[in-house]
Write a protein that holds these residues in place. Structure first.
Motif, mmCIF file in Angstrom:
data_model
loop_
_atom_site.group_PDB
_atom_site.id
_atom_site.type_symbol
_atom_site.label_atom_id
_atom_site.label_comp_id
_atom_site.label_asym_id
_atom_site.label_seq_id
_atom_site.Cartn_x
_atom_site.Cartn_y
_atom_site.Cartn_z
ATOM 1 N N ASN A 98 7.348 4.078 -34.841
ATOM 2 C CA ASN A 98 5.985 3.881 -34.379
ATOM 3 C C ASN A 98 5.551 2.450 -34.613
ATOM 4 O O ASN A 98 5.769 1.879 -35.676
ATOM 5 C CB ASN A 98 5.023 4.820 -35.121
ATOM 6 N N ARG A 99 4.905 1.873 -33.598
ATOM 7 C CA ARG A 99 4.348 0.536 -33.718
ATOM 8 C C ARG A 99 2.877 0.637 -34.073
ATOM 9 O O ARG A 99 2.224 1.637 -33.795
ATOM 10 C CB ARG A 99 4.489 -0.205 -32.380
ATOM 11 N N PRO A 100 2.293 -0.389 -34.676
ATOM 12 C CA PRO A 100 0.872 -0.356 -34.987
ATOM 13 C C PRO A 100 0.051 -0.161 -33.736
ATOM 14 O O PRO A 100 0.426 -0.595 -32.659
ATOM 15 C CB PRO A 100 0.615 -1.735 -35.623
ATOM 16 N N GLY A 101 -1.095 0.488 -33.896
ATOM 17 C CA GLY A 101 -1.909 0.805 -32.737
ATOM 18 C C GLY A 101 -3.287 0.204 -32.780
ATOM 19 O O GLY A 101 -3.511 -0.857 -32.252
ATOM 20 N N VAL A 102 -4.230 0.881 -33.426
ATOM 21 C CA VAL A 102 -5.619 0.466 -33.349
ATOM 22 C C VAL A 102 -5.781 -0.934 -33.907
ATOM 23 O O VAL A 102 -5.385 -1.226 -35.027
ATOM 24 C CB VAL A 102 -6.513 1.448 -34.131
ATOM 25 N N ASP A 103 -6.372 -1.823 -33.052
ATOM 26 C CA ASP A 103 -6.533 -3.216 -33.467
ATOM 27 C C ASP A 103 -5.240 -3.728 -34.101
ATOM 28 O O ASP A 103 -5.221 -4.247 -35.206
ATOM 29 C CB ASP A 103 -7.698 -3.387 -34.444
ATOM 30 N N GLY A 104 -4.144 -3.523 -33.381
ATOM 31 C CA GLY A 104 -2.811 -3.812 -33.883
ATOM 32 C C GLY A 104 -2.596 -5.291 -34.138
ATOM 33 O O GLY A 104 -3.494 -6.111 -34.018
ATOM 34 N N PRO A 105 -1.366 -5.655 -34.524
ATOM 35 C CA PRO A 105 -1.081 -7.035 -34.899
ATOM 36 C C PRO A 105 -1.508 -8.008 -33.816
ATOM 37 O O PRO A 105 -1.246 -7.809 -32.636
ATOM 38 C CB PRO A 105 0.445 -7.031 -35.078
ATOM 39 N N GLY A 106 -2.151 -9.084 -34.224
ATOM 40 C CA GLY A 106 -2.562 -10.120 -33.295
ATOM 41 C C GLY A 106 -3.887 -9.858 -32.626
ATOM 42 O O GLY A 106 -4.352 -10.673 -31.846
ATOM 43 N N VAL A 107 -4.534 -8.745 -32.892
ATOM 44 C CA VAL A 107 -5.783 -8.398 -32.223
ATOM 45 C C VAL A 107 -6.907 -8.375 -33.245
ATOM 46 O O VAL A 107 -6.797 -7.732 -34.279
ATOM 47 C CB VAL A 107 -5.670 -7.020 -31.540
ATOM 48 N N ASP A 108 -7.990 -9.082 -32.947
ATOM 49 C CA ASP A 108 -9.082 -9.143 -33.919
ATOM 50 C C ASP A 108 -10.234 -8.220 -33.575
ATOM 51 O O ASP A 108 -11.274 -8.268 -34.197
ATOM 52 C CB ASP A 108 -9.575 -10.581 -34.085
ATOM 53 N N GLY A 109 -10.039 -7.352 -32.544
ATOM 54 C CA GLY A 109 -11.064 -6.384 -32.196
ATOM 55 C C GLY A 109 -12.089 -6.897 -31.211
ATOM 56 O O GLY A 109 -12.929 -6.157 -30.752
ATOM 57 N N ARG A 110 -12.049 -8.190 -30.873
ATOM 58 C CA ARG A 110 -13.018 -8.735 -29.928
ATOM 59 C C ARG A 110 -12.354 -9.093 -28.601
ATOM 60 O O ARG A 110 -12.953 -9.736 -27.747
ATOM 61 C CB ARG A 110 -13.683 -9.989 -30.520
ATOM 62 N N GLY A 111 -11.080 -8.749 -28.437
ATOM 63 C CA GLY A 111 -10.390 -9.058 -27.198
ATOM 64 C C GLY A 111 -9.843 -10.470 -27.166
ATOM 65 O O GLY A 111 -9.590 -11.013 -26.112
ATOM 66 N N THR A 112 -9.656 -11.099 -28.340
ATOM 67 C CA THR A 112 -9.112 -12.444 -28.381
ATOM 68 C C THR A 112 -7.845 -12.455 -29.213
ATOM 69 O O THR A 112 -7.662 -11.632 -30.109
ATOM 70 C CB THR A 112 -10.114 -13.438 -28.986
ATOM 71 N N ALA A 113 -6.962 -13.391 -28.911
ATOM 72 C CA ALA A 113 -5.756 -13.555 -29.703
ATOM 73 C C ALA A 113 -5.953 -14.714 -30.676
ATOM 74 O O ALA A 113 -6.688 -15.641 -30.400
ATOM 75 C CB ALA A 113 -4.572 -13.834 -28.785
ATOM 76 N N PRO A 114 -5.287 -14.670 -31.816
ATOM 77 C CA PRO A 114 -5.416 -15.760 -32.767
ATOM 78 C C PRO A 114 -4.755 -17.020 -32.241
ATOM 79 O O PRO A 114 -3.956 -16.973 -31.316
ATOM 80 C CB PRO A 114 -4.684 -15.220 -34.006
ATOM 81 N N PRO A 115 -5.073 -18.189 -32.835
ATOM 82 C CA PRO A 115 -4.471 -19.435 -32.374
ATOM 83 C C PRO A 115 -2.952 -19.376 -32.458
ATOM 84 O O PRO A 115 -2.381 -18.706 -33.314
ATOM 85 C CB PRO A 115 -5.037 -20.484 -33.351
ATOM 86 N N GLY A 116 -2.296 -20.092 -31.530
ATOM 87 C CA GLY A 116 -0.846 -20.196 -31.583
ATOM 88 C C GLY A 116 -0.099 -19.088 -30.888
ATOM 89 O O GLY A 116 1.113 -18.995 -31.007
ATOM 90 N N THR A 117 -0.802 -18.191 -30.183
ATOM 91 C CA THR A 117 -0.115 -17.082 -29.535
ATOM 92 C C THR A 117 0.156 -17.352 -28.057
ATOM 93 O O THR A 117 0.701 -16.510 -27.377
ATOM 94 C CB THR A 117 -0.922 -15.774 -29.661
ATOM 95 N N ALA A 118 -0.234 -18.526 -27.554
ATOM 96 C CA ALA A 118 0.027 -18.839 -26.153
ATOM 97 C C ALA A 118 1.532 -18.857 -25.912
ATOM 98 O O ALA A 118 2.306 -19.342 -26.732
ATOM 99 C CB ALA A 118 -0.587 -20.186 -25.799
ATOM 100 N N VAL A 119 1.947 -18.339 -24.781
ATOM 101 C CA VAL A 119 3.367 -18.236 -24.459
ATOM 102 C C VAL A 119 3.521 -18.413 -22.957
ATOM 103 O O VAL A 119 2.706 -17.909 -22.181
ATOM 104 C CB VAL A 119 3.920 -16.868 -24.924
ATOM 105 N N PRO A 120 4.542 -19.142 -22.495
ATOM 106 C CA PRO A 120 4.762 -19.234 -21.050
ATOM 107 C C PRO A 120 5.061 -17.853 -20.478
ATOM 108 O O PRO A 120 5.876 -17.108 -21.029
ATOM 109 C CB PRO A 120 5.977 -20.163 -20.938
ATOM 110 N N TYR A 121 4.413 -17.527 -19.386
ATOM 111 C CA TYR A 121 4.604 -16.210 -18.799
ATOM 112 C C TYR A 121 4.368 -16.267 -17.298
ATOM 113 O O TYR A 121 3.718 -17.165 -16.773
ATOM 114 C CB TYR A 121 3.673 -15.186 -19.445
#
Length: 218
Positions: free
Chosen positions: A2-25
């Protein structure tokens, strides 16, 4: 596992990602469905807030290196897109995803439905942040009922391609569940619609239009 779910890793609950998470996609928007509950209407072209649904979704991935739309070619104001079709046309989301991935070159890909009028760049960033923080194959939104929204997710491209090579079914659930994505819950803005809100019916479209407000509103 099982992977984390509610407000899982990298999610602060406001719909934003923390700094440094930008990735080419790259981004793949699935826009070739039959829209049976809309009487076969051109759902991706339906206007919400004065803008076609598919363009509202495209605006949620402004940093995509390649924007791939799986569906009939159409004008895309202010967006440069590559159009492709699944085989056969209307064959379902798995063939559509396979066709879209053939046009992807980036190491990560956002896979989105064409009828998500309230999806924002911050939501997509949160998905990427959660997937990378967990070292996972991908991340998908879950709605307030706990259902995984398979067409609101991000994935490692090669992992997704590998799964498609081995899969012979027709269900996104069957294809993607074994990849164990991070499950991300993001709240709706106060008085607004959540990012997973889609437009399957005329009632959904009406609700989206009322929420979006006048022409030009996001």
């Amino acid at each position: 596992m099982n992977r984390p779910g509610v407000d899982g890793p990298g999610v602060d609950g406001r719909g934003t990602a923390p700094p440094g998470t930008a990735v080419p996609y790259d981004a793949v928007i699935l826009a070739g469905g039959r829209a049976e509950r809309l009487g076969g209407a051109d759902k991706p072209g339906a206007l919400v807030g004065g803008r076609p649904l598919v363009e509202r979704v495209a605006a949620a991935v402004p940093d995509a290196g390649e924007l791939v739309v799986v569906g009939p070619p159409r004008p895309m104001a202010a967006f440069s897109a590559v159009f492709t079709r699944e085989d056969p046309p209307g064959g379902g989301p798995v063939p559509a995803l396979r066709a879209g991935l053939a046009e992807v070159s980036a190491g990560w890909v956002a896979v989105l439905a064409a009828d998500l009028p309230f999806l924002e760049p911050s939501h997509v960033s949160a998905l990427f942040g959660a997937a990378r923080a967990a070292g996972a194959a991908g991340a998908v939104l879950v709605d307030d009922g706990g259902r995984r929204q398979w067409l609101t997710g991000v994935w490692r491209t090669e992992t997704l391609r590998g799964a498609l090579r081995q899969y012979r079914g027709r269900s996104l659930h069957g294809l993607l569940t074994p990849l164990e994505p991070v499950l991300v819950r993001l709240p709706a803005p106060e008085g607004g619609r959540p990012p997973w809100f889609d437009c399957d019916t005329e009632a959904d479209l009406g609700a989206a239009r009322r929420s979006a407000g006048p022409s030009g509103a996001r």
